[in-house]
Design a protein around this motif. Structure first.
Motif, PDB file in Angstrom:
ATOM      1  N   GLN A 360       0.833  -1.204   0.000  1.00  0.00           N
ATOM      2  CA  GLN A 360       0.000   0.000   0.000  1.00  0.00           C
ATOM      3  C   GLN A 360       0.871   1.259   0.000  1.00  0.00           C
ATOM      4  O   GLN A 360       0.577   2.231  -0.713  1.00  0.00           O
ATOM      5  N   VAL A 361       1.949   1.237   0.784  1.00  0.00           N
ATOM      6  CA  VAL A 361       2.880   2.367   0.792  1.00  0.00           C
ATOM      7  C   VAL A 361       3.553   2.512  -0.571  1.00  0.00           C
ATOM      8  O   VAL A 361       3.694   3.619  -1.107  1.00  0.00           O
ATOM      9  N   LEU A 362       3.966   1.376  -1.164  1.00  0.00           N
ATOM     10  CA  LEU A 362       4.600   1.410  -2.481  1.00  0.00           C
ATOM     11  C   LEU A 362       3.671   2.011  -3.531  1.00  0.00           C
ATOM     12  O   LEU A 362       4.082   2.834  -4.362  1.00  0.00           O
ATOM     13  N   ALA A 363       2.402   1.609  -3.500  1.00  0.00           N
ATOM     14  CA  ALA A 363       1.434   2.147  -4.456  1.00  0.00           C
ATOM     15  C   ALA A 363       1.244   3.648  -4.269  1.00  0.00           C
ATOM     16  O   ALA A 363       1.092   4.399  -5.245  1.00  0.00           O
ATOM     17  N   ALA A 364       1.289   4.100  -3.017  1.00  0.00           N
ATOM     18  CA  ALA A 364       1.136   5.542  -2.757  1.00  0.00           C
ATOM     19  C   ALA A 364       2.342   6.331  -3.253  1.00  0.00           C
ATOM     20  O   ALA A 364       2.209   7.494  -3.641  1.00  0.00           O
ATOM     21  N   TRP A 365       3.521   5.699  -3.254  1.00  0.00           N
ATOM     22  CA  TRP A 365       4.738   6.374  -3.696  1.00  0.00           C
ATOM     23  C   TRP A 365       4.845   6.463  -5.212  1.00  0.00           C
ATOM     24  O   TRP A 365       5.530   7.339  -5.740  1.00  0.00           O
ATOM     25  N   LEU A 366       4.182   5.542  -5.922  1.00  0.00           N
ATOM     26  CA  LEU A 366       4.284   5.559  -7.376  1.00  0.00           C
ATOM     27  C   LEU A 366       3.659   6.835  -7.932  1.00  0.00           C
ATOM     28  O   LEU A 366       2.644   7.316  -7.411  1.00  0.00           O
ATOM     29  N   PRO A 367       4.223   7.376  -9.003  1.00  0.00           N
ATOM     30  CA  PRO A 367       3.618   8.578  -9.590  1.00  0.00           C
ATOM     31  C   PRO A 367       2.276   8.259 -10.226  1.00  0.00           C
ATOM     32  O   PRO A 367       2.089   7.194 -10.823  1.00  0.00           O
ATOM     33  N   ASN A 368       1.359   9.169 -10.076  1.00  0.00           N
ATOM     34  CA  ASN A 368       0.054   9.045 -10.732  1.00  0.00           C
ATOM     35  C   ASN A 368       0.223   9.363 -12.209  1.00  0.00           C
ATOM     36  O   ASN A 368       0.638  10.455 -12.576  1.00  0.00           O
TER      37      ASN A 368
END
Length: 386
Positions: A360-368
């Protein structure tokens, strides 16, 4: 029905009450064994009443239905995770004998590094919900659902098969219009598939029940073989729990080995636990706590499991994150299975929750990607006006 699905204790208290009722149906319990069954029943009823009064509810069905995961950063990370799982499932099948196709009794054999691969392939139950929620391509969606159901059958892992079907059923039930009736045909099909596979795999794994010597009731003895497997599996946990309450057996080693990685064996078969039938060694989620700290330890573990379930429900707010949903599916499943065997208070379960939190943290760090496109578009426009 919608109210029950949104009630946290539905996934913990009601399965325990059902298991205790079927225990009374399956066995002619010795009088002193009834104390343990009543302890489970009373604690489950108390948890249900408290939760009904002040408990946290799951988000409304509309939140689940309107939440789109496909194409999001969470879906990208989840599909990458699912791809890694599929690779480990294939390695499990290619490097080691497939129990269903070779020797069914080898399902528990974990030599030669098999155990390490199985720790990862065991998470195959997440493939159906990820496929259903994240895959835009119809064939990819079907492939992930099929993989999550077929792999446990091939390795004769009834627990993972139930987890896959349970997660699939819960996602289908929650992602519908609240005004739409529960899809009973789909639910019944999934239930019949699970029950049939469980009975067949049980016979393949352990043979017939002719060698089991327990005080079975007349109702149980008159039931078909497949139904006997289900009744025995559901009722044996509370039965053994009641037996240990009556015998005052104390041994904290099992709980220690369960909580501490690599501390020792967690197997109860072939040990000095005074089970009435050594080959029927299930004893509920709370069995190790009972053996370590007595009845009050078992009650505390039930309350702790409800607290963990309530925490997983609260994590679904405000926007039903995909990985929070996977955590809820896992915790709700181990709650449903709590009358049978320990799965919640294990380091592998804690590890799965940790993996979901990291993803979940990794997904939040990925650029939109939409934000990146918007930024590049404006940069190019600014460059053209210079």
């Amino acid at each position: 029905m919608n109210g029950l699905l949104r009630l946290s204790s539905t996934y913990l208290a009601l399965p325990i009450l059902l298991a205790c009722a079927l225990t009374l149906l399956t066995f002619d319990l010795p009088g002193d064994y009834m104390q343990g069954v009543l302890l489970l029943t009373f604690t489950a009823v108390s948890i249900f009443l408290v939760d009904l009064t002040i408990g946290t509810r799951l988000p409304s069905m509309s939140r689940f239905r309107l939440r789109s995961y496909a194409g999001t950063r969470e879906a990208f990370v989840a599909l990458a995770y699912a791809s890694a799982l599929v690779v480990f499932c294939l390695l499990d099948l290619m490097l080691f004998p497939v129990p269903l196709l070779t020797n069914p009794s080898s399902y528990a054999s974990m030599e030669g590094g098999h155990e390490h691969i199985r720790h990862i392939s065991d998470m195959c139950w997440t493939l159906p919900p990820i496929g259903l929620l994240c895959a835009r391509n119809r064939w990819l969606r079907r492939a992930l659902i099929l993989a999550g159901v077929a792999f446990p059958i091939l390795v004769i892992d009834r627990n993972r098969l139930f987890a896959s079907l349970f997660s699939l059923a819960v996602v289908v039930a929650l992602r519908r219009d609240e005004a739409t009736p529960l899809p009973w045909k789909t639910m019944v099909f999934i239930a019949l598939l699970g029950a049939s596979a469980f009975s067949v795999l049980g016979i393949l794994r352990s043979g017939t029940l002719d060698t089991v010597s327990l005080p079975f009731s007349a109702t149980y003895r008159a039931a078909p073989q497949g139904v006997k497997w289900l009744l025995l599996y559901i009722g044996a946990g509370p039965y053994n729990f009641g037996a240990m309450v009556a015998k005052h057996y104390v041994n904290a080693n099992f709980l220690f080995n369960q909580l501490v990685p690599m501390a020792g064996s967690i197997a109860t078969a072939g040990t000095d636990i005074p089970l009435d039938a050594p080959n029927i060694n299930v004893g509920t989620e709370f069995f190790p706590f009972l053996m370590a700290w007595g009845p009050w330890g078992a009650v505390a573990s039930m309350v702790g499991l409800y607290a963990l379930l309530a925490w997983s429900v609260r994590r679904l707010y405000p926007n039903v994150s995909l990985f929070s949903l996977l955590i809820f599916l896992r915790i709700s499943y181990v709650c449903v299975m709590s009358p049978f065997a320990p799965q919640a208070y294990t380091w592998t379960n804690i590890g799965f929750i940790g993996i979901c939190l990291m993803l979940q943290v990794l997904a939040a760090w990925l650029p939109n990607r939409h934000a990146v496109f918007h930024h590049l578009f404006h940069e190019s426009n600014n460059y053209g006006t210079r």
